[in-house]
Scaffold this motif. Sequence first.
Motif, short mmCIF file in Angstrom:
data_model
loop_
_atom_site.label_atom_id
_atom_site.label_comp_id
_atom_site.label_asym_id
_atom_site.label_seq_id
_atom_site.Cartn_x
_atom_site.Cartn_y
_atom_site.Cartn_z
N HIS A 76 0.77 -1.21 0.06
CA HIS A 76 -0.14 -0.15 0.18
C HIS A 76 0.98 1.20 -0.06
CE1 HIS A 76 -3.38 2.65 0.94
NE2 HIS A 76 -2.66 3.00 1.98
N ILE A 77 1.85 1.22 0.79
CA ILE A 77 2.68 2.28 0.89
C ILE A 77 3.32 2.60 -0.57
CG2 ILE A 77 4.86 3.26 2.02
CD1 ILE A 77 3.95 1.69 4.59
N GLU A 78 4.19 1.60 -1.16
CA GLU A 78 4.70 1.67 -2.21
C GLU A 78 3.72 1.93 -3.43
OE1 GLU A 78 8.77 0.82 -3.41
OE2 GLU A 78 7.88 0.41 -1.68
N ASP A 79 2.63 1.99 -3.25
CA ASP A 79 1.84 2.38 -4.43
C ASP A 79 1.01 3.85 -3.98
OD1 ASP A 79 1.84 -0.35 -5.71
OD2 ASP A 79 0.00 -0.78 -4.87
N SER A 96 21.56 1.52 -7.00
CA SER A 96 20.48 0.70 -7.42
C SER A 96 19.34 0.96 -6.39
CB SER A 96 20.96 -0.75 -7.62
OG SER A 96 21.89 -0.56 -8.61
N PRO A 97 18.02 0.90 -6.86
CA PRO A 97 16.94 0.71 -6.25
C PRO A 97 16.80 -0.79 -5.80
CG PRO A 97 16.31 1.57 -8.14
CD PRO A 97 17.60 1.10 -8.38
N ILE A 98 16.17 -0.65 -4.40
CA ILE A 98 16.25 -2.09 -3.86
C ILE A 98 14.57 -2.31 -3.62
CG2 ILE A 98 18.13 -1.78 -2.31
CD1 ILE A 98 16.56 -1.19 0.06
N PRO A 99 14.08 -3.65 -3.76
CA PRO A 99 12.66 -3.91 -3.68
C PRO A 99 12.25 -3.91 -2.37
CG PRO A 99 14.25 -5.96 -3.91
CD PRO A 99 15.09 -4.79 -3.71
N ILE A 100 10.85 -4.11 -2.32
CA ILE A 100 9.99 -3.74 -0.92
C ILE A 100 10.81 -5.00 -0.02
CG2 ILE A 100 7.96 -4.28 0.39
CD1 ILE A 100 6.59 -3.21 -2.27
N VAL A 120 0.30 7.92 9.63
CA VAL A 120 -0.03 6.51 10.50
C VAL A 120 -1.50 6.45 10.20
CG1 VAL A 120 -0.24 5.48 12.65
CG2 VAL A 120 1.91 6.79 11.94
N GLU A 121 -2.38 7.54 10.36
CA GLU A 121 -3.71 7.27 10.48
C GLU A 121 -4.22 6.75 9.34
OE1 GLU A 121 -7.46 9.82 12.40
OE2 GLU A 121 -5.55 10.88 11.67
N SER A 122 -3.72 7.48 7.96
CA SER A 122 -4.23 7.18 6.73
C SER A 122 -3.88 5.50 6.34
CB SER A 122 -3.66 8.35 5.69
OG SER A 122 -1.99 7.77 5.48
N VAL A 123 -2.62 5.15 6.58
CA VAL A 123 -2.18 3.75 6.45
C VAL A 123 -3.07 2.75 7.35
CG1 VAL A 123 -0.40 2.00 6.10
CG2 VAL A 123 0.06 4.47 5.70
N ALA A 124 -3.29 3.08 8.66
CA ALA A 124 -3.93 2.15 9.54
C ALA A 124 -5.45 1.99 9.05
CB ALA A 124 -3.95 2.90 10.85
N ASN A 125 -5.91 3.37 8.77
CA ASN A 125 -7.45 3.42 8.04
C ASN A 125 -7.45 2.36 6.88
OD1 ASN A 125 -8.08 5.11 10.18
ND2 ASN A 125 -8.08 6.93 8.86
#
Length: 289
Positions: A13-16, A111-115, A24-29
């Motif tokens: 969800h965060i990555e998207d 280099s980027p790293i994966p989740i 914190v509130e928006s992710v928890a919701n």
Amino acid sequence: MNHNEVIERALIHIEDHLQHSLTVESVANAFNMSKYYFHRLFSAMMGCTLSQYILSRRLNASLTLILDKNNSLTDIAYRLNFGTQASFTRAFKRQYGTAPSSVKAGITTISPIPIPTVVNRPIKNINGDIVADFTLTEFEKTRISGIAFEVDLANDDYKKKIRAHSEMLLSQIDETINGPCYVIYSNCQPDSTRFKVLFGIPSSIEIDEPYYFTVDVPQIFCARFNYCGDLLDIGDVLKSDYARFLKISRQETAETDIELIQVFEDVHNSDSAYHIYAPIKKLPADSHL
């Protein structure tokens, strides 16, 4: 959903939504959870706060955007919610030790790293704080026979060396021998990155080689943690779990040469579930945890 699945889905969800405002509130919701519980759960599982994690992932996402010539650093800062190019550059330097302009100019390559993978382990609630599940217990005196060697954690090849010596021992063990195997780590000297490692089993091994030893491990009071996977791949997670355990449980490390004992349930399967025994001081309050 169990707590592992919640965090795994939260990371996706965060990555998207890195280009959106995240709290914190928006992710928890998004997972119908209390922001207070989610914050404690996330910190316990990931070893950092949600805001620290989001910042690191935005900086990770910026690496791909920087290489696109159509994106200015100001555009990237705005897209990833840094507010200004100056704040983006400061955060980038703190994480990577170089300026984003250096990456854009091709002077530095990052280099980027994966989740990150969420290590699956049970958790425990102590007065509202969440820690990796543990049991205070005695590691009973055990005679271990096996291969002993030294590794330096400052060298990149230490994982390869541990695995090579483990395979050396397993090649000498008869298939009829069943039961647990032990990996015992002890510090060579205070504040050193060099460790002695003993990989062995609680059975007598008759091998005429200089690096095979039999050692009597004394009885030690420990905090026992449960994991599944490869200790060498989750070492950072264990360190975070152990530090959090010490802080929340108010325990203290024991003064002993042995730093860590890893006990696999099946000597022939190093990917099986295992216990980690970390020596701690035995305090009167231990019986109340």
